[in-house]
Scaffold this active site. Structure first.
Site: not given
Ligand code: OXD
Ligand code: MN
Length: 665
Positions: A126, A278, A287, A307, A329, A331, A354, A445, A447
């Site tokens: 992001r 992305y 988001k 979130h 994010s 965590c 999420d 990052n 996914r």
């Molecule tokens: C974030 C995600 O960046 O869930 O929080 O992708």
């Molecule tokens: Mn997230």
């Protein structure tokens, strides 16, 4: 403009039936067939026997408001084709085929129906610095910090500047490409908590991913046209931009990283995203809609868009509770949502990992839905040891992005079990990679994008239109120092203050680097759709909802380290012990809490550490010096960032915390 329109027979039939109904047409004659064709037809009016020979595309037959949105965007983006998506298997197969031919994805024959996409190296996360909330008045979008302090709770752009930026980027941006029309629902289609969006995009990767992450297709179109007068949907326009010549090696992943821009117009419920493929920037239901635009709608309508993960926890007596948890994010929200509890007799079921939309119902019960339909989880760190449930979820019908690839047609990332002897690895850039290399195999990052209903512990009510009842709200972050494993707020206002004070080590989910501790209130810092001061007031106003049963609020920290830099708590399945204590508190078991200046912490007798080697006193200590500094720093942060926007109630909470610390031993 010479544009070809594509859609499936199903979408077309739906459109034609609508038209026949509205225009009193009795019969139509399709002039072409097949699974995904250019449909057109002649209409026959029985009464007048006139034969309309006008070519009618699926777009021209859409509900008026949607048709206008698509046609206006076509004028600007000038695509050569328009494809109205139906969300079917056939359509998905067609698009995957297209992506395979373009080299955007490669197959992963080790698994069923899985693919790997490698993005441009310039388009991997992001981009918070290029994400804006665009409103008439700046203060509606962002809080105004004191003096020269730089605001960190989102960026504002005027509507004029936004419109100019859109013009310079979108003009002709889809020439020679297809514009896909994606009707999607955030939340179960028949739920009063859900909302519909329509995303226009020039990326087939985005269409396939949106099909996993949202409920998408003809059912949504049907829902939209079932009430045409109130045909409401969030408008989301997305383009990856034109491929740039300098990035020849990534020509399979068109993007325009130098001009990437993600704009939100909450006064119009519009999202405009340019330049990035992305996920967080391009899967606009997530988001952009579910959090940024969602939070503004939630404020307007009196609910919360957050979130947070949602899980169901059943104790050994069979009592089930649902809990939501906000962590920044990367965590461990996905790990917690899919936890395998170590405590005997406990069961965890996953509702979402999420995002949550939640609202107090007429009985005062807070109820939540997961507006998403899939998991877009961070791959590195996911393994049989850390998240076996995720490992049982993700190796079917999944699009992986930027993970490493193994020579036996599988995937690999940091933390994952080693591949079998003789199997070699190519890193996320496609280069040969060996263990011990200086660079990571998978992008930090990287996914997996995977359907939620494949999760073996998906909750039976995860898709329920009424949502699930929520009994506790958890806040947390990566705090190596000073912050106990768990503590409970004194009341709702104090809980809101705890959310506002959240901090965590930076992660790879955005462009930040390094292990700095960043403020991340409510884990929403990158996702607020409006002024953070007003957001706090909105949370505080929940106390005024007649008969609202306010859930208890907690702060958790799995990441406290000792003086040798070692984690003090094993985490993962052992976090069920924290849930066990929280359930005791919810069930109002006596003698479960000690009062400390920062909140209630567990008593030794009622926090189960049986079989674990942990230093209870250290794990739950509230060091006065650390907390005095912390309180000062948080106060400073809130005063400087919010200035006039700081609610009186939060100011009071700051004073109360400082007083409690001053009077403590
Ligand atoms: C974030 C995600 O960046 O869930 O929080 O992708
Ligand atoms: Mn997230």
């Amino acid at each position: 403009m010479n544009i070809t329109f594509y859609c499936s027979r199903r979408v077309y039939s739906y459109c034609v039936l609508r038209l026949m109904y509205h225009k009193n047409i009795n019969r139509y004659m399709p002039s072409s067939g097949g699974s995904m064709r250019q449909y057109q037809c002649n209409f026959v009016h029985m009464q007048s026997s006139t034969k309309e020979t006008k070519k009618l595309s699926a777009v021209s037959l859409l509900p008026t408001k949607l048709k206008e949105f698509v046609e206006e965007s076509m004028q600007i983006c000038r695509p050569s084709n328009v494809h109205v998506c139906d969300g079917s298997e056939v359509e998905n197969a067609l698009l995957i085929d297209k992506l395979l031919k373009a080299g955007t994805v490669v197959p992963l024959p080790k698994y069923k129906n899985c693919f790997l996409a490698r993005s441009s190296i310039k388009d991997v996360a992001r981009v918070e610095s290029r994400t804006f909330i665009c409103t008439k008045n700046r203060r509606d979008a962002v809080n105004i910090p004191k003096g020269t302090t730089k605001g960190i709770m989102g960026n504002w752009m005027s509507l004029e500047d936004a419109n100019e930026a859109i013009k310079t980027r979108f003009d002709g941006c889809m020439e020679d490409r297809t514009m896909y029309v994606i009707p999607f629902s955030m939340g179960p289609l028949n739920s009063p908590y859900s909302k519909i969006g329509v995303q226009l995009t020039d990326s087939a990767y985005v269409v396939c991913s949106m099909r996993i992450m949202t409920r998408m297709g003809t059912d949504v179109l049907e829902k939209l046209s079932s009430n045409e007068e109130n045909c409401y949907f969030v408008k989301a326009l997305h383009s990856v931009g034109k491929p740039i010549s300098g990035l020849v090696e990534h020509s399979h992943w068109p993007c325009d990283p130098e001009r990437t821009l993600i704009l939100h117009k909450p006064e119009y419920d519009e999202i405009i995203s340019y330049g990035s493929g992305y996920g967080g920037n391009s899967l606009l239901g997530k988001k952009c809609f579910a959090l940024r635009i969602g939070s503004t709608i939630a404020r307007r309508e009196g609910w919360l868009a957050e979130h947070m993960l949602i899980l169901g926890v059943t104790d050994p007596k069979g009592r089930k509770r649902y809990i939501v948890a906000a962590f920044p994010s990367a965590c461990g929200k996905t790990n917690m949502a899919m936890m395998k509890p170590s405590l005997p007799g406990y069961k965890i079921e996953c509702v979402g990992d999420d995002i949550v939309w939640m609202k107090f119902d007429t009985n005062g019960q807070l109820r939540a839905i997961n507006p998403e339909f899939g998991f877009f989880g961070v791959a590195p760190g996911t393994s049989q040891a850390t998240n076996p449930v995720a490992m049982d979820t993700i190796f079917e019908n999944t699009i992986f992005t930027n993970v490493a690839q193994t020579s036996d047609g599988g995937v690999y990332w940091e933390g994952m079990e080693d591949p079998a002897q003789g199997v070699t690895i190519n890193d996320w850039l496609g280069n040969s990679w060996v263990k011990g290399s200086k660079t990571p195999a998978a992008h930090p990052n990287s996914r997996f994008c995977t359907p939620a209903n494949q999760c073996p512990i998906i909750d039976e009510n995860w898709d329920s239109p009424e949502g699930v009842p929520i009994d506790a709200i958890l806040f947390g972050g990566r705090r190596p120092e000073g912050v106990p494993l768990v503590y409970e707020s004194f009341d709702w206002k104090h809980g809101v203050f705890i959310g506002a004070s959240m901090k965590s080590e930076a992660t790879a989910a955005a462009e930040h680097t390094g292990k700095i501790i960043m403020h991340d209130p409510f884990a929403m810092r990158p996702f607020f759709g409006y002024n953070f001061g007003n957001y706090l007031k909105h949370w505080l106003s929940m106390e005024n909802i007649p008969n609202a049963k306010l859930p208890k609020i907690y702060h958790v920290n799995w990441f406290r380290k000792d003086e040798n830099g070692k984690f003090m708590w094993p985490g993962y399945g052992e976090n069920s012990r924290v849930l066990d204590w929280i359930l005791r508190r919810i069930n109002e078991e006596p003698n479960t809490a000690n009062i400390t200046p920062i909140g209630y912490t567990p008593t030794k007798e009622t926090f189960n550490t049986f079989g674990l080697k942990v230093d209870f006193d250290k794990l739950f200590s509230v060091p006065k010096h650390f907390w005095t500094e912390e309180a000062k720093e948080v106060a400073n942060f809130l005063y400087e960032q919010l200035d006039e926007d700081l609610p009186k109630e939060i100011e009071e909470q700051i004073k109360n915390l400082i007083d409690r610390l001053n009077f403590s031993k």
